[in-house]
Design an enzyme around this catalytic site. Sequence first.
Site, PDB file in Angstrom:
ATOM      1  CG  MET A 115       8.539  23.972   0.382  1.00 34.77           C
ATOM      2  SD  MET A 115       7.565  24.952  -0.771  1.00 34.77           S
ATOM      3  CE  MET A 115       6.398  25.721   0.326  1.00 34.77           C
TER       4      MET A 115
ATOM      5  CE1 TYR B 294      11.609  31.976   5.200  1.00 38.43           C
ATOM      6  CE2 TYR B 294      11.919  29.615   4.976  1.00 38.43           C
ATOM      7  CZ  TYR B 294      11.584  30.839   4.420  1.00 38.43           C
ATOM      8  OH  TYR B 294      11.231  30.917   3.097  1.00 38.43           O
TER       9      TYR B 294
ATOM     10  CE  LYS C  78      -0.309  -0.280   5.060  1.00 35.79           C
ATOM     11  NZ  LYS C  78      -1.095  -0.814   6.187  1.00 35.79           N
TER      12      LYS C  78
ATOM     13  NE  ARG D 178      -6.618  -0.020  11.226  1.00 32.85           N
ATOM     14  CZ  ARG D 178      -5.396  -0.194  10.733  1.00 32.85           C
ATOM     15  NH1 ARG D 178      -4.518   0.804  10.771  1.00 32.85           N
ATOM     16  NH2 ARG D 178      -5.026  -1.349  10.222  1.00 32.85           N
TER      17      ARG D 178
END
Length: 377
Positions: free
Chosen positions: A307, A259, A39, A138
């Site tokens: 980023m 940053y 998956k 679940r």
Amino acid sequence: MPDRAIASALLRIDLDALIENYHFLCARAAPAAVAAVVKADAYGLGARPVATALTDAGCTIFFVAHLAEALAMRPVLSSDEDLYVLNGLQPGAEGVCAAAGAIPVLNSLDQVGQWSALARKAKQRLRAALQIDTGMSRLGLSPGDVATIATDRQRLAGVDLSLIISHLACADEPHHPANAVQVDAFEKVAAHFPGVARSIDNSGGTLLARGHFDMVRAGISLYGGSPQSGRPNPMAAVVSLDARIIQWRDVPARVGVGYGLRSVSDQPRRTATMGVGYADGWPRRLGDRGSAFIAGRRVAIAGRVSMDSMTLDVTGLPDELLVPGSLVELLGPHQTIDDVAADADTIAYEILTQLGRRFARDHVRIAATTAQRSLRV
Ligand SMILES: *Cc1c(COP(=O)(O)O)cnc(C)c1O
């Protein structure tokens, strides 16, 4: 995917290590079969090349989560190979699922009804698995739902039940009492369907010292992640990631980096910046706490992860190791996916499945070519 000559980072997926892990799990699970969970694009490593390598090694059972993943995967597999859809059937999806030759894991009485109705309408026997919720809350039928089916067998009319599964909530914690409780509940409920194959173990469960029913469903362990927390990892590393240095600079004392100018030092520093950031799946959480390795030497991430880039404190490293284009190890012999996950307060599953689409990707067979790493796909 960008070409390796121009990419800012190189992701290498060692299919021989994958196969080594598959054989290791086969030995641990025997006589149970090992199914491969592919998956989420084989946890980010490429479902097609991963499945092709595993079928070559003898794997015949595959699991995906979504029907859409099964549609993409089915053409890669032969008709001898089983492809199960863990999340089962959305309302109205049964026709597409059957046409694709995918086997749904039925999770509710409604899904059982949908599949049986299609089988009766098509006058065809359709294979299915049943998932039982043995305590994770679940997905899956409750034990009461299973009793309902067991007393009213017509609900399964036309359905060829090939597998009963459940899933452990705490398999990565070998001593957690829930493991034995869930196995007991599973045995009781599965007894309603004598002769049908049973499966409860994922990677963590496969390493528990007990029997494994008829099949285990292995994901993270195939891809080199540690199946059990707090224990040495017996799996071979499958993934390595190297990023190129874009530039380096000498940063004076008390000058901020990145940053927010959050990283500041009383001492002059040397920094190097690479083109990998949180948009590439490198967790932003690793700002001022993650590591990388240059020529085997540990260097720390300085300041926030951006980023598209991040900066390393490379103070003390010589110019020749910092030449633009030279490689920094992000995943490899000095730093595993579990190390990075621990630094980022997450799990190796999340690190792998987020690995970016801007890396050059090579699927290689390292053992087959020993020293010479060859391109396979
Ligand atoms: C994802 C998944 C697996 C594989 O789990 P790993 O811990 O990666 O081995 C097995 N079974 C089910 C139901 C899953 O959702």
